[in-house]
Design a protein around this motif. Structure first.
Motif, PDB file in Angstrom:
ATOM      1  N   MET A   6       3.914   4.370  12.193  1.00  0.00           N
ATOM      2  CA  MET A   6       3.352   5.621  11.693  1.00  0.00           C
ATOM      3  C   MET A   6       1.900   5.365  11.328  1.00  0.00           C
ATOM      4  SD  MET A   6       6.556   6.908   9.348  1.00  0.00           S
ATOM      5  CE  MET A   6       6.106   8.651   9.420  1.00  0.00           C
ATOM      6  N   GLN A   7       1.094   6.411  11.351  1.00  0.00           N
ATOM      7  CA  GLN A   7      -0.300   6.228  10.951  1.00  0.00           C
ATOM      8  C   GLN A   7      -0.822   7.459  10.238  1.00  0.00           C
ATOM      9  OE1 GLN A   7      -2.279   5.771  14.885  1.00  0.00           O
ATOM     10  NE2 GLN A   7      -3.738   7.284  14.095  1.00  0.00           N
ATOM     11  N   LEU A   8      -1.795   7.195   9.387  1.00  0.00           N
ATOM     12  CA  LEU A   8      -2.498   8.238   8.639  1.00  0.00           C
ATOM     13  C   LEU A   8      -3.987   8.057   8.882  1.00  0.00           C
ATOM     14  CD1 LEU A   8      -2.480  10.523   6.463  1.00  0.00           C
ATOM     15  CD2 LEU A   8      -2.753   8.702   4.773  1.00  0.00           C
ATOM     16  N   ASN A   9      -4.646   9.088   9.413  1.00  0.00           N
ATOM     17  CA  ASN A   9      -6.103   9.047   9.519  1.00  0.00           C
ATOM     18  C   ASN A   9      -6.660   9.363   8.134  1.00  0.00           C
ATOM     19  OD1 ASN A   9      -5.511   8.652  12.180  1.00  0.00           O
ATOM     20  ND2 ASN A   9      -7.081  10.060  12.921  1.00  0.00           N
ATOM     21  N   VAL A  25       8.100   6.444  -7.806  1.00  0.00           N
ATOM     22  CA  VAL A  25       7.214   5.301  -8.010  1.00  0.00           C
ATOM     23  C   VAL A  25       6.542   4.897  -6.701  1.00  0.00           C
ATOM     24  CG1 VAL A  25       7.146   2.828  -8.609  1.00  0.00           C
ATOM     25  CG2 VAL A  25       8.411   4.441 -10.052  1.00  0.00           C
ATOM     26  N   GLY A  26       7.300   4.814  -5.615  1.00  0.00           N
ATOM     27  CA  GLY A  26       6.728   4.422  -4.325  1.00  0.00           C
ATOM     28  C   GLY A  26       5.678   5.413  -3.863  1.00  0.00           C
ATOM     29  N   ARG A  27       5.972   6.680  -3.995  1.00  0.00           N
ATOM     30  CA  ARG A  27       5.016   7.737  -3.606  1.00  0.00           C
ATOM     31  C   ARG A  27       3.743   7.625  -4.438  1.00  0.00           C
ATOM     32  NH1 ARG A  27       5.265  12.887  -1.317  1.00  0.00           N
ATOM     33  NH2 ARG A  27       3.742  14.327  -2.162  1.00  0.00           N
ATOM     34  N   SER A  28       3.881   7.397  -5.729  1.00  0.00           N
ATOM     35  CA  SER A  28       2.711   7.273  -6.605  1.00  0.00           C
ATOM     36  C   SER A  28       1.870   6.061  -6.222  1.00  0.00           C
ATOM     37  CB  SER A  28       3.163   7.159  -8.064  1.00  0.00           C
ATOM     38  OG  SER A  28       3.885   8.306  -8.447  1.00  0.00           O
ATOM     39  N   LEU A  29       2.521   4.959  -5.936  1.00  0.00           N
ATOM     40  CA  LEU A  29       1.789   3.773  -5.482  1.00  0.00           C
ATOM     41  C   LEU A  29       1.054   4.054  -4.177  1.00  0.00           C
ATOM     42  CD1 LEU A  29       4.445   1.048  -6.297  1.00  0.00           C
ATOM     43  CD2 LEU A  29       2.061   1.008  -7.102  1.00  0.00           C
ATOM     44  N   MET A  30       1.732   4.732  -3.247  1.00  0.00           N
ATOM     45  CA  MET A  30       1.119   5.016  -1.957  1.00  0.00           C
ATOM     46  C   MET A  30      -0.078   5.955  -2.091  1.00  0.00           C
ATOM     47  SD  MET A  30       2.133   3.379   0.667  1.00  0.00           S
ATOM     48  CE  MET A  30       1.332   4.476   1.848  1.00  0.00           C
ATOM     49  N   HIS A  48       6.623   8.472   3.955  1.00  0.00           N
ATOM     50  CA  HIS A  48       5.360   8.410   4.698  1.00  0.00           C
ATOM     51  C   HIS A  48       5.055   9.751   5.371  1.00  0.00           C
ATOM     52  CE1 HIS A  48       5.630   4.077   3.994  1.00  0.00           C
ATOM     53  NE2 HIS A  48       4.341   4.025   4.306  1.00  0.00           N
ATOM     54  N   GLN A  49       6.072  10.398   5.912  1.00  0.00           N
ATOM     55  CA  GLN A  49       5.860  11.727   6.509  1.00  0.00           C
ATOM     56  C   GLN A  49       5.340  12.710   5.465  1.00  0.00           C
ATOM     57  OE1 GLN A  49       9.816  12.318   8.126  1.00  0.00           O
ATOM     58  NE2 GLN A  49       9.062  12.056  10.223  1.00  0.00           N
ATOM     59  N   GLN A  50       5.921  12.693   4.279  1.00  0.00           N
ATOM     60  CA  GLN A  50       5.489  13.595   3.204  1.00  0.00           C
ATOM     61  C   GLN A  50       4.036  13.345   2.817  1.00  0.00           C
ATOM     62  OE1 GLN A  50       8.526  12.852   0.187  1.00  0.00           O
ATOM     63  NE2 GLN A  50       9.229  14.966   0.486  1.00  0.00           N
ATOM     64  N   LEU A  51       3.576  12.109   3.009  1.00  0.00           N
ATOM     65  CA  LEU A  51       2.199  11.760   2.660  1.00  0.00           C
ATOM     66  C   LEU A  51       1.219  12.014   3.804  1.00  0.00           C
ATOM     67  CD1 LEU A  51       2.903   8.492   0.655  1.00  0.00           C
ATOM     68  CD2 LEU A  51       2.266  10.741  -0.249  1.00  0.00           C
ATOM     69  N   GLY A  52       1.721  12.560   4.901  1.00  0.00           N
ATOM     70  CA  GLY A  52       0.844  12.924   6.009  1.00  0.00           C
ATOM     71  C   GLY A  52       0.813  11.940   7.164  1.00  0.00           C
TER      72      GLY A  52
END
Length: 184
Positions: free
Chosen positions: A174-177, A112-117, A147-151
């Motif tokens: 953490m950051q995602l461009n 669920v968290g991954r889907s929301l993100m 978050h790492q899995q999402l880049g």
């Protein structure tokens, strides 16, 4: 890394829908928020909030043009929520947002968290945001890993910058461009 477009079959299998939050969802959001305050270091507040505070919070996010998403089950019960807000209040940071994602305790680890993100990241891109920041309590390994899995890239750690439950807390940044533009 999957995208928001890849989510539909997964959400159907989970029997979960992700949509924009409504006033009717605030009670479920409130329960998840207060559970995190009471029982975790995911939120560094000691004070529980009430429905009026959550109503004000939702109105502020909407006034800023920022999404508040909910994941709901087949009974339309809120099982998670996510949003983003300005990272810093200064004009120079207007292209950067900080995410928040919280999932009901009985639904953690279900995707669920991954889907929301994934949906939240897509919304940030649609709004022309350049960077999404995550500030995570360093011992929250599940959130760091997601978050790492999402880049998201680990960009720093701030030691003992917070406290809760009578102990110091470290903050992992953490950051995602979100896009590859060379100029704002």
């Amino acid at each position: 890394m999957s995208t928001a477009n890849d989510l539909e079959p997964f959400l159907k299998e989970l029997n979960v829908q992700i949509r924009d939050a409504l006033d009717a969802d605030l009670e479920g959001i409130l329960q998840i928020y207060n559970d995190a305050v009471r029982n975790s270091t995911a939120i560094w507040n000691d004070r529980l909030v009430d429905l009026d505070e959550r109503r004000t919070w939702l109105a502020e996010r909407h006034a800023q043009g920022y999404p508040v998403l909910v994941a709901v089950d087949e009974r339309q019960q809120v099982i998670g929520y996510a949003s983003f807000a300005p990272w810093r209040p200064h004009d120079g940071f207007r292209h950067t947002v900080e995410n928040s994602v919280y999932v009901r305790p009985d639904q953690r680890g279900s995707g669920v968290g991954r889907s929301l993100m994934l949906t939240l990241i897509e919304r940030a891109r649609q709004l022309g945001k350049h960077v999404m920041v995550a500030a995570i309590e360093s011992e929250n390994r599940a959130s760091v890993h997601m978050h790492q899995q999402l880049g998201f890239m680990h960009v720093g750690q701030m030691r003992q910058v917070g406290c809760k439950f009578d102990r110091w807390l470290d903050l992992t940044l953490m950051q995602l461009n979100l896009n590859r533009t060379s100029a704002p």
